[in-house]
Enzyme design. Structure first.
Site, PDB file in Angstrom:
ATOM      1  N   TRP A 179      38.172 -47.004  44.048  1.00 47.16           N
ATOM      2  CA  TRP A 179      38.420 -47.041  45.497  1.00 47.16           C
ATOM      3  C   TRP A 179      38.362 -48.495  45.954  1.00 47.16           C
ATOM      4  CZ3 TRP A 179      34.878 -48.759  49.332  1.00 47.16           C
ATOM      5  CH2 TRP A 179      35.444 -48.784  50.612  1.00 47.16           C
ATOM      6  N   GLU A 220      40.842 -42.890  44.508  1.00 46.98           N
ATOM      7  CA  GLU A 220      40.372 -42.299  45.773  1.00 46.98           C
ATOM      8  C   GLU A 220      41.117 -42.937  46.942  1.00 46.98           C
ATOM      9  OE1 GLU A 220      36.202 -43.041  46.523  1.00 46.98           O
ATOM     10  OE2 GLU A 220      36.169 -41.797  48.322  1.00 46.98           O
ATOM     11  N   ASP A 253      38.135 -37.666  49.187  1.00 41.90           N
ATOM     12  CA  ASP A 253      36.830 -37.738  49.861  1.00 41.90           C
ATOM     13  C   ASP A 253      37.077 -37.105  51.220  1.00 41.90           C
ATOM     14  OD1 ASP A 253      35.047 -38.912  51.865  1.00 41.90           O
ATOM     15  OD2 ASP A 253      34.294 -40.207  50.272  1.00 41.90           O
ATOM     16  N   HIS A 256      37.962 -39.027  54.397  1.00 40.88           N
ATOM     17  CA  HIS A 256      39.082 -39.964  54.374  1.00 40.88           C
ATOM     18  C   HIS A 256      40.388 -39.397  54.904  1.00 40.88           C
ATOM     19  CE1 HIS A 256      36.990 -42.644  51.139  1.00 40.88           C
ATOM     20  NE2 HIS A 256      36.254 -42.413  52.203  1.00 40.88           N
TER      21      HIS A 256
HETATM   22  C1  RNT Z   1      34.287 -45.336  50.793  1.00 39.55           C
HETATM   23  C2  RNT Z   1      34.452 -44.386  49.662  1.00 39.55           C
HETATM   24  C3  RNT Z   1      33.710 -44.722  48.409  1.00 39.55           C
HETATM   25  C4  RNT Z   1      32.311 -45.223  48.658  1.00 39.55           C
HETATM   26  C5  RNT Z   1      31.483 -45.393  47.425  1.00 39.55           C
HETATM   27  C6  RNT Z   1      30.230 -46.162  47.680  1.00 39.55           C
HETATM   28  O1  RNT Z   1      34.818 -44.898  51.959  1.00 39.55           O
HETATM   29  O2  RNT Z   1      34.121 -43.104  50.092  1.00 39.55           O
HETATM   30  O3  RNT Z   1      33.722 -43.631  47.564  1.00 39.55           O
HETATM   31  O4  RNT Z   1      31.626 -44.393  49.560  1.00 39.55           O
HETATM   32  O5  RNT Z   1      32.250 -45.948  46.443  1.00 39.55           O
HETATM   33 ZN    ZN Z   2      34.044 -41.599  48.593  1.00 40.44          ZN
END
Ligand code: RNT
Ligand code: ZN
Length: 413
Positions: A179, A220, A253, A256
């Site tokens: 990410w 991600e 996530d 997001h």
């Molecule tokens: C950030 C992402 C990511 C982080 C971690 C710490 O918006 O969600 O996954 O939260 O890598």
């Molecule tokens: Zn995340």
């Protein structure tokens, strides 16, 4: 008849076997994020969190070094039934005087995590850290500064090797999740150029040879971040398409997406096209705030999608929240238990019947059964799940956490 037997009969009347739901849940591995314990600070000396994410609050007792973080994770695990994984970020390297910058990280800098995981029978997942670093102040893998971009490509390659080391050592596959926080605060001059560079960087990093049976790489996506309100390089389309074309794992996530979008609605589409998917479970309150996961509607819907689509062995399930305003151990335990509760709730649904009612157009009945399931004696089944592993219920666990706070956490000043 005890409470559990009575509850079990009520579920049997709905066509659900509570014993087998508990057995199934015991097998589900959650990748427990290491970063709840210290507000995403890590051990590499950079400390302050950057990258458009924030841990708000100043509750006392955060872990200040690996020993404290390991002790805190031990405490957390003492309340979580099942065998799980720990999700480690690259800024949690344990150097012991042997410092290396992110582009030069080696497996040996993570030996402490391997020793920890092995001694507790845990798996390990890994994440390159593209934030909280002087070279991450503008952009990382999409940087227009060739030196900066190369630095982060080297970091990604180094992390692939570390994930491979993790998998070899603990004897189970490791997920490496990418990410990046790259984006723009205001109206872009070009939306394409940073994405072209991100794509080239990924191509370069992924050319590294690695054992695909040991390391799975996920991408991600993100919708916005603080300071990146107008444009996000690694958008949903970018990440899903890149993952599809390059056989990576798409990772969603649930913080997001735009607030009217639901990850629970997206899972079935990904399952039709990807062998494996990844999830970061979090709780966005009005924005990507990473509040502690609760046993709420959306967490339950996400769990239902995994269970009723037989996807529990196709998902890399991880928690991702960081609350610095409450006891951090309690935050961890509440959040991880909420994921387990949601999974149990999903395992206690008469899924075949619900699908049949939908297919036959019997929507009134479908609604009635959905409502009945909400007030079925779920709590009794949950308590039985805890009891089987000799785990205290929520409030009793909190009593023990409060003692740990008095004896250990409040002494960290
Ligand atoms: C950030 C992402 C990511 C982080 C971690 C710490 O918006 O969600 O996954 O939260 O890598
Ligand atoms: Zn995340």
């Amino acid at each position: 008849m005890n409470n559990y037997s009575r509850a079990k009969c009520q579920y049997a009347a709905l066509g659900v076997d509570a014993d087998s739901a508990i057995n199934e849940l015991e097998k589900v591995k959650i990748s427990i994020h290491c970063w709840q314990g210290d507000d995403v600070c890590g051990f590499d000396g950079y400390g302050a969190l950057s990258g458009g994410i924030q841990a708000t609050g100043s509750y006392p007792g955060k872990a200040r070094n690996p020993q404290e973080l390991f002790a805190d994770i031990d405490k957390v695990l003492s309340f979580i039934p099942g065998r799980h994984k720990i999700n480690v970020h690259a800024n949690y390297a344990v150097f012991n005087g042997d410092f290396a910058d992110r582009d030069k990280l080696l497996p040996r800098h993570f030996k402490a995590w391997v020793d920890y995981a092995k001694s507790r029978g845990l798996g390990l997942d890994f994440n390159p850290t593209f934030f909280s670093h002087e070279k991450a102040s503008a952009a990382t893998l999409s940087s227009s500064d060739e030196g900066v971009r190369r630095f982060w490509v080297e970091h990604t390659k180094a992390c692939i090797k570390i994930a491979e080391y993790f998998a070899s050592e603990v004897g189970q596959p490791s997920l490496l999740n990418i990410w990046i926080p790259d984006g723009l605060k205001d109206v872009p001059g070009s939306r394409l150029a940073p994405r072209e560079r991100f794509k080239a960087s990924l191509d370069e990093a992924l050319a590294t040879a690695y054992d695909k049976s040991k390391v799975y790489i996920s991408l991600e996506s993100k919708v916005f971040g603080i300071g990146f309100e107008s444009y996000t390089v690694g958008s949903a389309e970018f990440c899903i398409l890149y993952a599809a074309k390059n056989n990576l794992v798409p990772l969603m996530d649930n913080g997001h997406y735009h607030p009217t979008e639901f990850v629970s609605d997206k899972i079935s589409s990904l399952l039709l096209f990807a062998d494996k998917i990844g999830l970061h479970l979090t709780r966005p309150v009005r924005w990507d705030s990473d509040h502690v996961v609760l046993f709420d509607d959306e967490t339950r819907e996400i769990a239902k999608e995994l269970v009723r689509n037989n996807a529990l062995d196709r998902v890399f399930l991880a928690t991702d929240f960081f609350d610095a305003s409450i006891n951090r151990i309690s935050a961890w335990v509440t959040g991880i238990r909420a994921v387990q509760k949601a999974l149990l709730f999903a395992l206690l649904q008469p899924n075949g019947k619900l699908r049949q009612l939908q297919d036959e157009g019997r929507f009134s009945e479908l609604m009635v059964i959905h409502e009945e399931l909400k007030t079925a004696p779920f709590g009794e089944i949950w308590e039985e799940f805890l009891r089987k592993d000799n785990m205290p219920s929520g409030t009793d666990a909190f009593g023990e956490i409060r003692e740990y706070e008095q004896e250990i956490l409040l002494k960290r000043v």
